[in-house]
Design a protein around this motif. Structure first.
Motif, PDB file in Angstrom:
ATOM      1  N   THR A   1     -22.872  27.448 -61.392  1.00 35.64           N
ATOM      2  CA  THR A   1     -23.475  26.811 -60.218  1.00 35.64           C
ATOM      3  C   THR A   1     -24.862  26.251 -60.539  1.00 35.64           C
ATOM      4  O   THR A   1     -25.609  25.875 -59.629  1.00 35.64           O
ATOM      5  CB  THR A   1     -23.590  27.810 -59.050  1.00 35.64           C
ATOM      6  N   ASP A   2     -25.200  26.181 -61.824  1.00 38.65           N
ATOM      7  CA  ASP A   2     -26.540  25.732 -62.208  1.00 38.65           C
ATOM      8  C   ASP A   2     -26.842  24.314 -61.736  1.00 38.65           C
ATOM      9  O   ASP A   2     -27.949  24.009 -61.278  1.00 38.65           O
ATOM     10  CB  ASP A   2     -26.704  25.805 -63.730  1.00 38.65           C
TER      11      ASP A   2
ATOM     12  N   ARG B   1     -31.770  21.353 -47.183  1.00 34.23           N
ATOM     13  CA  ARG B   1     -31.282  21.326 -48.561  1.00 34.23           C
ATOM     14  C   ARG B   1     -30.753  22.697 -48.989  1.00 34.23           C
ATOM     15  O   ARG B   1     -29.722  22.797 -49.658  1.00 34.23           O
ATOM     16  CB  ARG B   1     -32.417  20.879 -49.483  1.00 34.23           C
ATOM     17  N   GLU B   2     -31.443  23.750 -48.591  1.00 32.64           N
ATOM     18  CA  GLU B   2     -31.047  25.102 -48.993  1.00 32.64           C
ATOM     19  C   GLU B   2     -29.659  25.458 -48.455  1.00 32.64           C
ATOM     20  O   GLU B   2     -28.875  26.138 -49.126  1.00 32.64           O
ATOM     21  CB  GLU B   2     -32.073  26.126 -48.496  1.00 32.64           C
TER      22      GLU B   2
ATOM     23  N   GLN C   1     -28.081  23.526 -58.089  1.00 30.55           N
ATOM     24  CA  GLN C   1     -29.439  23.939 -57.716  1.00 30.55           C
ATOM     25  C   GLN C   1     -30.384  22.736 -57.648  1.00 30.55           C
ATOM     26  O   GLN C   1     -31.416  22.772 -56.982  1.00 30.55           O
ATOM     27  CB  GLN C   1     -29.985  24.962 -58.719  1.00 30.55           C
ATOM     28  N   TYR C   2     -30.015  21.682 -58.357  1.00 32.39           N
ATOM     29  CA  TYR C   2     -30.862  20.490 -58.402  1.00 32.39           C
ATOM     30  C   TYR C   2     -30.457  19.455 -57.351  1.00 32.39           C
ATOM     31  O   TYR C   2     -31.033  18.372 -57.299  1.00 32.39           O
ATOM     32  CB  TYR C   2     -30.792  19.852 -59.792  1.00 32.39           C
ATOM     33  N   TRP C   3     -29.458  19.777 -56.525  1.00 33.02           N
ATOM     34  CA  TRP C   3     -29.025  18.819 -55.505  1.00 33.02           C
ATOM     35  C   TRP C   3     -30.150  18.584 -54.501  1.00 33.02           C
ATOM     36  O   TRP C   3     -30.805  19.522 -54.045  1.00 33.02           O
ATOM     37  CB  TRP C   3     -27.789  19.352 -54.775  1.00 33.02           C
ATOM     38  N   LYS C   4     -30.372  17.319 -54.156  1.00 33.13           N
ATOM     39  CA  LYS C   4     -31.403  16.981 -53.174  1.00 33.13           C
ATOM     40  C   LYS C   4     -30.874  16.123 -52.040  1.00 33.13           C
ATOM     41  O   LYS C   4     -31.332  16.222 -50.915  1.00 33.13           O
ATOM     42  CB  LYS C   4     -32.564  16.257 -53.868  1.00 33.13           C
TER      43      LYS C   4
ATOM     44  N   ILE D   1     -26.998  23.589 -50.617  1.00 30.42           N
ATOM     45  CA  ILE D   1     -26.844  24.223 -51.922  1.00 30.42           C
ATOM     46  C   ILE D   1     -26.076  25.540 -51.803  1.00 30.42           C
ATOM     47  O   ILE D   1     -25.181  25.835 -52.614  1.00 30.42           O
ATOM     48  CB  ILE D   1     -28.218  24.456 -52.579  1.00 30.42           C
ATOM     49  N   ALA D   2     -26.394  26.326 -50.791  1.00 32.91           N
ATOM     50  CA  ALA D   2     -25.698  27.603 -50.586  1.00 32.91           C
ATOM     51  C   ALA D   2     -24.203  27.377 -50.350  1.00 32.91           C
ATOM     52  O   ALA D   2     -23.355  28.125 -50.857  1.00 32.91           O
ATOM     53  CB  ALA D   2     -26.310  28.349 -49.403  1.00 32.91           C
TER      54      ALA D   2
ATOM     55  N   VAL E   1     -30.036  16.611 -62.218  1.00 26.62           N
ATOM     56  CA  VAL E   1     -30.542  17.713 -63.025  1.00 26.62           C
ATOM     57  C   VAL E   1     -31.067  17.225 -64.366  1.00 26.62           C
ATOM     58  O   VAL E   1     -32.055  17.758 -64.896  1.00 26.62           O
ATOM     59  CB  VAL E   1     -29.442  18.784 -63.224  1.00 26.62           C
TER      60      VAL E   1
ATOM     61  N   GLU F   1     -22.575  26.457 -53.658  1.00 27.20           N
ATOM     62  CA  GLU F   1     -22.390  27.660 -54.484  1.00 27.20           C
ATOM     63  C   GLU F   1     -21.164  28.435 -54.031  1.00 27.20           C
ATOM     64  O   GLU F   1     -20.352  28.894 -54.858  1.00 27.20           O
ATOM     65  CB  GLU F   1     -23.628  28.558 -54.373  1.00 27.20           C
TER      66      GLU F   1
END
Length: 350
Positions: free
Chosen positions: A279-280, A259-260, A283-286, A263-264, A197, A267
């Motif tokens: 959880t900000d 990826r989605e 969101q940048y996890w790849k 991330i979900a 991030v 969260e």
């Protein structure tokens, strides 16, 4: 069986002999169903062990969070001294700790660098720094010394042709990741180490230029492993194996999911553990950046840093055998349980 586990096996034999002479109420080394593994986490992030637990991959262990770690060296020191049971750090830092006499063994890779997850070393757009030679007498900011970033910077400088005397003139400064961008823009440091991030948000604001990345050294490469103390491996072999298989499958899950979806899940985990976190960051996890399927350790991921420590004069030639620092015996993607190309449940992937 790896050389590191040979003495562990011998100790297990001794434990079994002693247990035979004890009363029936005495717990044995194999009574691991209720073993609790203490670990440190990271605020606003999800460790692979936490992910494995949430996915239901553990059968014989439970996790106990004891707080958040400040760095890899601190995390493995805590494991080595018994404050926790498992810790993770850069492989070079682990080699140094073993050389200092700590009885720990690496059991699975847990982070690294690839095209999606990497650490970059950045200068301001107008900076005259363009080569390694330009860094002599300059300051490079990083989160901690004696870990990943210090080793990578020194290795890049060496690969670019600087002598040990010249490398010693490059000043390495500890700067918290959250403050690195500001320190770079205000001229407090000349090069800033940025990842995840912190890198993405800094690049969005513009005005920075990439000098090099850790992937420019070795491509896709796992840099760090999780370790157990050797006495834990001896006393709780089934729990250690359960932990490793669970983490391995969690890694494989991230390697095979969109990826989605990852991330979900992150969260959901953060929101459900009640630590008053945002959880900000997730969101940048790849990517976890782990090179091998399910975190299988490549011997080169260990030997390249023990060789480096010898070249630097930190270790004597032959002081450490890289094969003695790790084992893949507990990883289902290495021990024959799952095909390395299969999914987190051993299934054939499409």
């Amino acid at each position: 069986m790896s050389r590191r586990l040979a003495p562990v096996a011998a100790l297990l034999t001794a434990v079994a002999v002693l247990a035979a002479g004890c009363s029936a109420s005495t717990a044995t080394a194999d009574a691991d169903a209720s073993v609790t593994i203490r670990y440190q986490g990271s605020a606003g992030q999800v460790t692979l062990a936490e992910l494995a637990d949430d996915l239901g991959y553990f059968e014989e262990v439970t996790l106990e969070w004891v707080g958040d770690t400040t760095s890899g060296p601190q995390d493995i020191q805590s494991a080595a001294t018994g404050q926790t049971d498992v810790g993770g750090a850069f492989n070079g830092a682990i080699a140094k700790l073993v050389a200092a006499g700590s009885p720990i063994t690496s059991v699975i890779s847990y982070y690294g660098s690839d095209d999606l997850a990497f650490n970059g070393y950045y200068v301001l757009d107008g900076s005259p720094i363009r080569t390694a030679q330009d860094l002599i007498g300059k300051k490079v900011g990083m989160n901690t010394l004696g870990a990943h970033h210090e080793f990578v910077v020194r290795e890049w400088l060496a690969q670019e042709g600087l002598t040990p005397a010249e490398i010693a003139q490059v000043e390495l400064i500890v700067v918290p990741p959250v403050s690195t961008e500001q320190a770079l823009r205000e001229g407090q440091i000349d090069v800033g180490t940025l990842g995840s991030v912190f890198r993405d948000s800094a690049l969005e604001r513009g005005g920075l230029r990439e000098l090099f990345t850790d992937t420019s050294l070795y491509g896709e490469f796992s840099y760090g492993t999780l370790v157990f103390r050797d006495d834990f491996l001896a006393e709780h072999p089934a729990a250690a194996e359960d932990f490793v298989q669970g983490v391995a499958r969690a890694i494989r899950w991230t390697q095979t999911q969109p990826r989605e979806a990852v991330i979900a899940r992150f969260e959901q985990i953060i929101e459900g553990r009640d630590r008053e976190e945002s959880t900000d960051l997730v969101q940048y996890w790849k990517s976890a950046g782990v090179a091998g399927p399910g975190g299988v350790i490549d011997p080169q991921e260990i030997s390249i840093w023990t060789d480096w420590l010898v070249r630097e004069g930190t270790l004597d030639e032959g002081q450490l055998d890289p094969e003695d620092l790790y084992t893949n015996d507990l990883n289902p993607y290495a021990n024959g349980t799952f095909d390395p190309t299969s999914g987190p449940d051993g299934e054939v992937l499409p």
